[in-house]
Write a protein that holds these residues in place. Sequence first.
Motif, PDB file in Angstrom:
ATOM      1  N   ALA A  44       0.912  -1.346  -0.109  1.00  0.00           N
ATOM      2  CA  ALA A  44       0.295  -0.001   0.026  1.00  0.00           C
ATOM      3  C   ALA A  44       0.725   1.145  -0.048  1.00  0.00           C
ATOM      4  O   ALA A  44       0.607   2.207  -0.698  1.00  0.00           O
ATOM      5  N   ALA A  45       1.798   1.000   1.051  1.00  0.00           N
ATOM      6  CA  ALA A  45       2.836   2.617   0.779  1.00  0.00           C
ATOM      7  C   ALA A  45       3.528   1.990  -0.304  1.00  0.00           C
ATOM      8  O   ALA A  45       3.668   3.597  -1.086  1.00  0.00           O
ATOM      9  N   HIS A  46       4.524   1.572  -0.939  1.00  0.00           N
ATOM     10  CA  HIS A  46       4.561   1.697  -2.566  1.00  0.00           C
ATOM     11  C   HIS A  46       4.571   2.156  -3.870  1.00  0.00           C
ATOM     12  O   HIS A  46       4.765   2.441  -4.510  1.00  0.00           O
ATOM     13  N   SER A  47       2.819   1.468  -3.261  1.00  0.00           N
ATOM     14  CA  SER A  47       1.895   1.547  -4.878  1.00  0.00           C
ATOM     15  C   SER A  47       1.586   2.936  -4.523  1.00  0.00           C
ATOM     16  O   SER A  47       1.089   4.557  -5.227  1.00  0.00           O
ATOM     17  N   ILE A  48       1.261   4.019  -3.233  1.00  0.00           N
ATOM     18  CA  ILE A  48       1.236   5.411  -2.892  1.00  0.00           C
ATOM     19  C   ILE A  48       1.951   6.121  -3.525  1.00  0.00           C
ATOM     20  O   ILE A  48       1.971   7.354  -3.905  1.00  0.00           O
TER      21      ILE A  48
END
Length: 696
Positions: A44-48
């Motif tokens: 999730a952090a990587h996608s954001i």
Amino acid sequence: MDITDFYDTFFEEAEELLADMERYLLELDVEEPDAEQLNAIFRAAHSIKGGAGTFGFDVLQKTTHLFENLLDHARRGELALRRDIVDTFLETKDMLHDQLDAYRNGNEPDQEAFERICRTLQQLALEEIGQDLDGGGPAAAAVVATPAPEPAPETPPAAPTPAGGDAGQLVVVLLGVGDENRRLLVAELAQLGEVRGQSGDQARYEVTLETTASADDIEAVMCFIIEPEQIEVRAPAATGQEALAAIADAPVEPPVAPAAAEPVVDAKPAPPAKPRPAVKGAGESTSIRVAVDKVDQIINLVGELIITQSMLDQTVSELDGVTNGSLVNGMNLLQRNARDLQEAVMSIRMIPMDFVFSRFPRVVRETSGKLGKQIELVTEGESTELDKSLTERIIDPLTHLVRNSLDHGIESPEAREAAGKRRTGKLVLSAKHQGGNILIEVIDDGAGLDRDRLLAKARENGLNVSDAMSDDEVWQLIFAPGFSTAREVTDVSGRGVGMDVVKRNIQGMGGHVQIMSTPGEGTTIRIVLPLTLAILDGMSIKVGGEMFILPLSAVLESLQPAREDLYAMAGDDVVLKVRDEYLPVVAVHEALDVPDARIELTETIAVIVQGEGRRYALLVDDLVGQQQVVVKNLETNYRKVPGVSAATILGDGSVALILDITGLHRLSRSKKEARRPVRAAHSLEALSDNPLETSS
């Protein structure tokens, strides 16, 4: 093609990713963290981060970069989790949410807050793993889908282009994309680099791109336009070895024999590594995003259609059924289809209560930590659906009720143990349908409400109470303005502010609050709400020549007042005795200045209604019947009218006002106050023989 066209999509998906991130963080077992949960948080952090970099949201990108690196250490077991570390992760998630809101509103995020969270994350990394986060975070991007041990964070960023920003070639493969969308996507790719070649058809179309952007950056922006499974990004070389060289600059752990081949997986990223990670439902490709105002417009048009159908139905009902049989049958079919259409359209706005309940694990965690209490949260009926407008408005009142139960309801672990209870208290949030309403309950297994203490506090506050009051009436005292039984003021509660607002807000949604409590066993607070505010089940009443609508949920019964049950009060007030209960009488024609209405009380019909926990007797001329009406906001289309909550259009095309019970009572009293000391004695003089004569 303007990249800003995709801002809204990014903001919506980033919000969902942050919500999923919070849920996984709250579910983490710090003693034995689940690898899948840690990977989902990381993804999730990587996608954001990828989306933020693509759209130029630098502060958001830098924050998620540090956070992503720290999460990478956690998922590889190098950072041992504790409750305070998870709290820091949650704080970072909140900061990301604030930054996202700032960009959504066209502002720059708070620089001081950004620097503070960066210092916090860096300090945590230095204290726990002895490393600086700036050196190695991006390397984690190449191994999102790889469960094997990863290179140390000091390795260079993993990207399919040469380090240092030099240009390199990538092949972007579009799968199943139509001609028009493909042209738009190629134009967008041209903004990320130079298009060197194109070939293929709709099923598989390849674009060779010379760019300094990484595969992750390209995927991030493309996946906000098309589905993740519709895009592949790889190096031009077809061999596995060249593909491996394009995506893995860092050396692989030598002791693990299979590791050398595993990074090949990243030549075609696995679905979990996409910007829409495994937190989505399997059927997302069958859904579309629609703006709420568009749905509201459709609902309004369907409402107009229902009104038109009602007009036609009333006209047809006056015709001869034998001569016009086919027309009557057609109208019956139209009525059924219109109702089905109405229900189908209304269901579009319905969303599950999980949208509301998912916020409370965080609230319970933080509040119980401040209070030093151990709380188990249980949610039931998460799939129960409610109108979107109501779910958004119920969050704040429900949050206050939950915090109130945690503070006042559930005892401390020591007090519970002394009472023979488990040290861990239990809080239940439940939702279920009942008829045309939804019941939302906040249930705790605490000490329950103390009747004597509530009465004593009410007298201290100058409230008019008596020992003869029923338990229900005593429990309702907690909703009085400024009422609080807290012995000291804390940052959780104790100021006597909030519970009255909770009740007022719920009533503003057409609902009411019920309280059930057993000393020593706990308290249940039940919120009863209509499923939607767009459609109302109402009772049509006639006063003079005017038609009004009463919300059916507020109507208890109706009766013909008998002379011996009517009593004159001091001033010109009248009460009606109904089964040993004296109810204030509200003459609708007096409150709303309706001419040609019946003025003899015994010739009217008394409709017993309930509003804000009190019962009233509304005097009307006739009861017309029950019907479902489309609610029109009067304040938006005209102005606020005392005693009226909204309006609707009837089958004959006339406008009928929907009455506000409590507002009507207040309006009636204010008019009586204005008339005093002159008394409207036309019918009250006839009641002077009745025994009850007290001051109001």
